[in-house]
Design a protein around this motif. Structure first.
Motif, PDB file in Angstrom:
ATOM      1  N   VAL A 180      -4.695   4.303   5.650  1.00  0.00           N
ATOM      2  CA  VAL A 180      -5.070   3.251   4.443  1.00  0.00           C
ATOM      3  C   VAL A 180      -4.348   2.086   4.269  1.00  0.00           C
ATOM      4  O   VAL A 180      -4.870   0.921   4.321  1.00  0.00           O
ATOM      5  N   GLU A 203      -0.421   5.040  -0.901  1.00  0.00           N
ATOM      6  CA  GLU A 203      -1.496   5.157   0.059  1.00  0.00           C
ATOM      7  C   GLU A 203      -1.040   5.755   1.356  1.00  0.00           C
ATOM      8  O   GLU A 203       0.188   5.943   1.853  1.00  0.00           O
ATOM      9  N   SER A 257       0.895  -1.191  -0.062  1.00  0.00           N
ATOM     10  CA  SER A 257      -0.096  -0.083   0.218  1.00  0.00           C
ATOM     11  C   SER A 257       0.640   1.199  -0.154  1.00  0.00           C
ATOM     12  O   SER A 257       0.657   2.171  -0.729  1.00  0.00           O
TER      13      SER A 257
END
Length: 308
Positions: A270, A266, A261
Protein backbone atom coordinates in the motif's frame (compact mmCIF):
# COMPACT_ATOMS: atom_id res chain seq x y z
CA UNK A 1 5.43 12.08 13.53
CA UNK A 2 7.43 12.74 10.38
CA UNK A 3 10.20 15.35 10.54
CA UNK A 4 12.09 16.53 7.48
CA UNK A 5 15.45 18.30 7.61
CA UNK A 6 16.60 20.79 4.98
CA UNK A 7 20.08 22.19 5.51
CA UNK A 8 20.12 24.13 2.24
CA UNK A 9 16.61 25.56 1.89
CA UNK A 10 15.80 28.07 -0.83
CA UNK A 11 13.20 30.22 -2.47
CA UNK A 12 12.58 29.02 -6.03
CA UNK A 13 11.57 31.89 -8.31
CA UNK A 14 10.10 30.77 -11.64
CA UNK A 15 10.19 33.27 -14.49
CA UNK A 16 7.92 32.42 -17.42
CA UNK A 17 8.81 33.89 -20.82
CA UNK A 18 8.33 32.88 -24.44
CA UNK A 19 12.02 32.84 -25.31
CA UNK A 20 15.48 34.00 -24.26
CA UNK A 21 17.05 36.41 -26.76
CA UNK A 22 20.72 37.31 -26.54
CA UNK A 23 21.56 41.03 -26.17
CA UNK A 24 17.89 42.04 -26.07
CA UNK A 25 15.26 42.77 -23.43
CA UNK A 26 13.45 39.62 -22.33
CA UNK A 27 9.89 40.26 -21.18
CA UNK A 28 8.87 38.06 -18.27
CA UNK A 29 5.18 37.20 -18.56
CA UNK A 30 4.68 35.67 -15.13
CA UNK A 31 6.57 35.17 -11.86
CA UNK A 32 5.82 32.41 -9.35
CA UNK A 33 7.66 31.75 -6.08
CA UNK A 34 7.82 28.44 -4.20
CA UNK A 35 9.38 27.40 -0.87
CA UNK A 36 12.09 24.94 -1.85
CA UNK A 37 14.56 22.35 -0.65
CA UNK A 38 14.11 18.57 -0.65
CA UNK A 39 13.08 18.31 2.99
CA UNK A 40 10.73 21.29 2.66
CA UNK A 41 9.15 19.53 -0.33
CA UNK A 42 8.72 16.33 1.71
CA UNK A 43 6.79 18.16 4.44
CA UNK A 44 4.69 20.00 1.86
CA UNK A 45 3.70 16.67 0.29
CA UNK A 46 2.85 15.06 3.64
CA UNK A 47 0.70 18.09 4.42
CA UNK A 48 -1.04 17.91 1.03
CA UNK A 49 -1.83 14.23 1.58
CA UNK A 50 -3.39 14.91 4.97
CA UNK A 51 -0.53 13.70 7.15
CA UNK A 52 1.41 15.35 9.95
CA UNK A 53 4.94 16.62 9.44
CA UNK A 54 7.34 19.23 10.76
CA UNK A 55 9.85 20.86 8.42
CA UNK A 56 13.16 21.66 10.15
CA UNK A 57 15.31 24.04 8.11
CA UNK A 58 17.99 26.69 8.28
CA UNK A 59 16.27 29.95 7.28
CA UNK A 60 17.56 33.49 7.46
CA UNK A 61 17.05 37.08 6.39
CA UNK A 62 14.18 38.52 4.40
CA UNK A 63 14.06 35.52 2.04
CA UNK A 64 13.82 33.14 4.98
CA UNK A 65 10.80 35.05 6.28
CA UNK A 66 9.17 34.83 2.84
CA UNK A 67 9.64 31.05 2.89
CA UNK A 68 8.05 30.88 6.35
CA UNK A 69 5.09 32.95 5.18
CA UNK A 70 4.58 30.65 2.19
CA UNK A 71 4.68 27.58 4.43
CA UNK A 72 2.14 29.29 6.70
CA UNK A 73 -0.13 29.80 3.70
CA UNK A 74 0.09 26.09 2.83
CA UNK A 75 -0.50 25.05 6.43
CA UNK A 76 2.91 23.37 6.75
CA UNK A 77 4.27 23.20 10.30
CA UNK A 78 7.93 24.19 10.55
CA UNK A 79 10.71 24.60 13.09
CA UNK A 80 13.17 27.20 11.88
CA UNK A 81 16.81 27.08 12.89
CA UNK A 82 17.54 30.76 12.48
CA UNK A 83 20.59 31.64 10.40
CA UNK A 84 22.38 34.98 10.40
CA UNK A 85 22.75 34.79 6.62
CA UNK A 86 20.17 35.27 3.88
CA UNK A 87 18.45 32.16 2.55
CA UNK A 88 19.40 31.54 -1.09
CA UNK A 89 17.16 32.16 -4.09
CA UNK A 90 17.18 29.93 -7.17
CA UNK A 91 16.10 31.39 -10.51
CA UNK A 92 14.28 29.06 -12.89
CA UNK A 93 13.46 30.33 -16.37
CA UNK A 94 10.70 28.52 -18.24
CA UNK A 95 10.48 29.03 -22.02
CA UNK A 96 8.77 27.19 -24.87
CA UNK A 97 12.06 25.40 -25.57
CA UNK A 98 12.76 24.22 -22.03
CA UNK A 99 13.76 25.14 -18.52
CA UNK A 100 16.94 26.85 -17.31
CA UNK A 101 17.92 26.57 -13.63
CA UNK A 102 20.29 29.08 -12.03
CA UNK A 103 21.32 27.84 -8.59
CA UNK A 104 22.70 30.71 -6.52
CA UNK A 105 25.28 30.22 -3.74
CA UNK A 106 23.83 29.43 -0.35
CA UNK A 107 24.71 30.95 3.02
CA UNK A 108 27.74 29.91 5.06
CA UNK A 109 26.43 28.20 8.20
CA UNK A 110 28.34 28.84 11.44
CA UNK A 111 29.29 26.28 14.10
CA UNK A 112 26.90 28.04 16.48
CA UNK A 113 24.05 27.50 14.05
CA UNK A 114 24.96 23.82 13.64
CA UNK A 115 24.87 23.49 17.44
CA UNK A 116 21.37 25.03 17.41
CA UNK A 117 20.34 22.45 14.83
CA UNK A 118 21.47 19.56 17.03
CA UNK A 119 19.63 21.02 20.02
CA UNK A 120 16.48 21.45 17.95
CA UNK A 121 16.58 17.86 16.74
CA UNK A 122 17.29 16.53 20.24
CA UNK A 123 14.31 18.42 21.66
CA UNK A 124 11.81 17.50 18.94
CA UNK A 125 12.53 13.87 18.03
CA UNK A 126 11.29 10.86 19.99
CA UNK A 127 11.38 7.07 19.64
CA UNK A 128 9.52 5.77 16.55
CA UNK A 129 9.43 9.21 14.90
CA UNK A 130 10.61 9.50 11.30
CA UNK A 131 13.50 11.83 10.40
CA UNK A 132 14.08 12.38 6.68
CA UNK A 133 17.50 13.91 5.97
CA UNK A 134 17.19 15.49 2.55
CA UNK A 135 19.27 17.42 0.07
CA UNK A 136 22.65 19.08 -0.17
CA UNK A 137 24.84 20.45 2.60
CA UNK A 138 25.63 24.20 2.70
CA UNK A 139 29.07 25.69 3.13
CA UNK A 140 30.22 25.64 6.74
CA UNK A 141 28.54 22.32 7.52
CA UNK A 142 30.63 19.14 7.61
CA UNK A 143 29.94 16.59 4.87
CA UNK A 144 29.49 13.94 7.57
CA UNK A 145 26.55 15.81 9.15
CA UNK A 146 24.05 13.17 8.03
CA UNK A 147 26.19 10.42 9.53
CA UNK A 148 26.32 12.33 12.83
CA UNK A 149 22.58 12.95 12.88
CA UNK A 150 21.76 9.40 11.83
CA UNK A 151 23.92 7.87 14.58
CA UNK A 152 22.45 10.24 17.13
CA UNK A 153 18.83 9.55 16.18
CA UNK A 154 19.08 5.80 15.55
CA UNK A 155 20.43 5.58 19.09
CA UNK A 156 17.06 6.70 20.48
CA UNK A 157 14.94 4.61 18.11
CA UNK A 158 14.15 7.16 15.38
CA UNK A 159 13.51 5.87 11.84
CA UNK A 160 16.08 7.75 9.74
CA UNK A 161 15.92 8.00 5.94
CA UNK A 162 18.50 9.76 3.78
CA UNK A 163 17.88 11.32 0.37
CA UNK A 164 21.06 13.07 -0.70
CA UNK A 165 24.02 12.76 -3.04
CA UNK A 166 27.81 12.62 -3.24
CA UNK A 167 29.85 12.82 -0.02
CA UNK A 168 27.01 13.71 2.40
CA UNK A 169 25.18 10.63 1.11
CA UNK A 170 28.19 8.29 1.07
CA UNK A 171 29.06 9.38 4.62
CA UNK A 172 25.47 9.17 5.83
CA UNK A 173 24.94 5.54 4.76
CA UNK A 174 27.85 4.50 6.96
CA UNK A 175 25.66 5.11 10.00
CA UNK A 176 23.16 2.50 8.81
CA UNK A 177 19.96 4.51 8.38
CA UNK A 178 16.69 2.60 8.26
CA UNK A 179 16.22 3.67 4.66
CA UNK A 180 17.63 5.60 1.71
CA UNK A 181 16.01 6.98 -1.44
CA UNK A 182 18.51 7.49 -4.24
CA UNK A 183 17.73 7.90 -7.90
CA UNK A 184 19.73 5.96 -10.49
CA UNK A 185 22.46 8.62 -10.82
CA UNK A 186 22.89 8.94 -7.05
CA UNK A 187 23.14 5.17 -6.65
CA UNK A 188 25.83 5.02 -9.33
CA UNK A 189 27.81 7.74 -7.57
CA UNK A 190 27.46 5.93 -4.25
CA UNK A 191 28.82 2.70 -5.76
CA UNK A 192 31.31 4.55 -7.98
CA UNK A 193 30.38 2.62 -11.12
CA UNK A 194 27.92 2.67 -13.99
CA UNK A 195 24.79 0.56 -13.67
CA UNK A 196 23.39 -0.81 -16.92
CA UNK A 197 19.91 -2.27 -17.13
CA UNK A 198 17.39 -3.23 -14.49
CA UNK A 199 19.11 -6.48 -13.55
CA UNK A 200 22.22 -4.49 -12.65
CA UNK A 201 20.10 -2.05 -10.63
CA UNK A 202 18.44 -4.87 -8.70
CA UNK A 203 21.80 -6.31 -7.75
CA UNK A 204 23.08 -2.86 -6.78
CA UNK A 205 20.10 -2.23 -4.48
CA UNK A 206 20.76 -5.52 -2.68
CA UNK A 207 24.49 -4.78 -2.52
CA UNK A 208 23.95 -1.41 -0.84
CA UNK A 209 21.47 -2.88 1.62
CA UNK A 210 23.88 -5.63 2.67
CA UNK A 211 27.03 -3.50 2.69
CA UNK A 212 25.62 -0.75 4.90
CA UNK A 213 22.99 -2.75 6.84
CA UNK A 214 20.16 -0.63 5.43
CA UNK A 215 16.74 -2.22 5.83
CA UNK A 216 14.95 -0.25 3.09
CA UNK A 217 16.33 0.98 -0.22
CA UNK A 218 13.91 2.97 -2.41
CA UNK A 219 15.32 3.51 -5.90
CA UNK A 220 13.36 5.92 -8.09
CA UNK A 221 13.85 5.65 -11.85
CA UNK A 222 11.80 8.52 -13.26
CA UNK A 223 9.20 7.47 -15.81
CA UNK A 224 10.37 3.85 -15.49
CA UNK A 225 8.95 3.61 -11.98
CA UNK A 226 10.90 2.39 -8.97
CA UNK A 227 12.52 -0.55 -7.22
CA UNK A 228 12.24 -1.11 -3.48
CA UNK A 229 14.11 -3.52 -1.25
CA UNK A 230 12.24 -3.80 2.05
CA UNK A 231 13.51 -6.18 4.74
CA UNK A 232 15.04 -8.45 2.11
CA UNK A 233 12.01 -8.47 -0.24
CA UNK A 234 12.35 -6.80 -3.64
CA UNK A 235 9.44 -4.92 -5.21
CA UNK A 236 8.91 -3.40 -8.66
CA UNK A 237 6.70 -0.31 -8.88
CA UNK A 238 5.27 0.41 -12.32
CA UNK A 239 3.75 3.84 -12.99
CA UNK A 240 1.50 5.01 -15.84
CA UNK A 241 2.48 7.47 -18.53
CA UNK A 242 1.23 10.92 -17.53
CA UNK A 243 1.59 14.44 -18.98
CA UNK A 244 4.82 15.94 -17.65
CA UNK A 245 4.89 19.62 -16.72
CA UNK A 246 7.83 19.53 -14.29
CA UNK A 247 9.91 16.67 -12.90
CA UNK A 248 10.90 18.74 -9.85
CA UNK A 249 9.95 17.06 -6.58
CA UNK A 250 8.90 13.66 -7.94
CA UNK A 251 11.45 11.80 -5.81
CA UNK A 252 10.60 13.90 -2.75
CA UNK A 253 6.92 13.07 -3.27
CA UNK A 254 7.74 9.36 -3.47
CA UNK A 255 9.65 9.39 -0.17
CA UNK A 256 7.07 11.55 1.59
CA UNK A 257 4.09 9.41 0.58
CA UNK A 258 5.91 6.18 1.41
CA UNK A 259 7.02 7.26 4.89
CA UNK A 260 3.64 8.79 5.69
CA UNK A 261 1.91 5.54 4.78
CA UNK A 262 4.31 3.41 6.82
CA UNK A 263 4.05 5.77 9.78
CA UNK A 264 0.27 5.26 9.61
CA UNK A 265 0.75 1.47 9.73
CA UNK A 266 0.09 0.62 6.08
CA UNK A 267 1.59 -2.47 4.44
CA UNK A 268 4.61 -2.26 2.17
CA UNK A 269 2.47 -2.75 -0.93
CA UNK A 270 0.00 0.00 0.00
CA UNK A 271 2.81 2.41 0.91
CA UNK A 272 4.62 1.78 -2.38
CA UNK A 273 1.41 2.30 -4.38
CA UNK A 274 0.86 5.59 -2.58
CA UNK A 275 4.47 6.58 -3.28
CA UNK A 276 4.18 5.74 -6.96
CA UNK A 277 0.95 7.72 -7.26
CA UNK A 278 2.44 10.75 -5.49
CA UNK A 279 5.57 10.80 -7.65
CA UNK A 280 3.50 10.48 -10.84
CA UNK A 281 1.13 13.22 -9.70
CA UNK A 282 4.06 15.51 -8.92
CA UNK A 283 5.25 15.64 -12.54
CA UNK A 284 1.77 16.69 -13.67
CA UNK A 285 2.05 20.07 -11.90
CA UNK A 286 4.18 23.06 -13.01
CA UNK A 287 7.17 24.45 -11.15
CA UNK A 288 7.54 22.99 -7.69
CA UNK A 289 3.85 22.74 -6.90
CA UNK A 290 4.43 19.04 -6.18
CA UNK A 291 1.54 16.57 -6.13
CA UNK A 292 -2.13 17.32 -5.80
CA UNK A 293 -4.19 15.11 -3.47
CA UNK A 294 -6.98 14.52 -6.02
CA UNK A 295 -4.46 13.51 -8.70
CA UNK A 296 -2.84 11.05 -6.29
CA UNK A 297 -6.16 9.38 -5.50
CA UNK A 298 -7.08 9.15 -9.19
CA UNK A 299 -3.71 7.61 -10.06
CA UNK A 300 -3.68 5.01 -7.26
CA UNK A 301 -5.57 2.29 -9.20
CA UNK A 302 -3.07 2.67 -12.06
CA UNK A 303 0.00 1.97 -9.93
CA UNK A 304 1.24 -1.62 -10.05
CA UNK A 305 3.39 -3.09 -7.26
CA UNK A 306 4.90 -6.54 -7.85
CA UNK A 307 6.89 -8.56 -5.36
CA UNK A 308 9.79 -10.11 -7.26
Amino acid sequence: MIFSLTLNAALDRFLYTERLTEDDTVRVERVKDYPAGKGVDVSRVVNELGGHSVSIAFLGGHTGKIVEEMLDEEGVVYATVRSDKETRTNILIETKKGQYRLSLPGPVISNREVDKLFKTVDILLRKDDYLLLCGSVPEGVSNDIYRQLCSRMRGIGVNVYIDSDKEPFSEGVKAGPKGIKPNTHELQRLLKRDLKGESDLRRAVQEVSEKYSIEEVLLTMGGKGALALLSGSLYRINVPEVPVKSAVGAGDSFLAAYCMSRELGETAEVALKMAGAASSAAVMTPGTELCNYNDVIELLPRIEVKRL
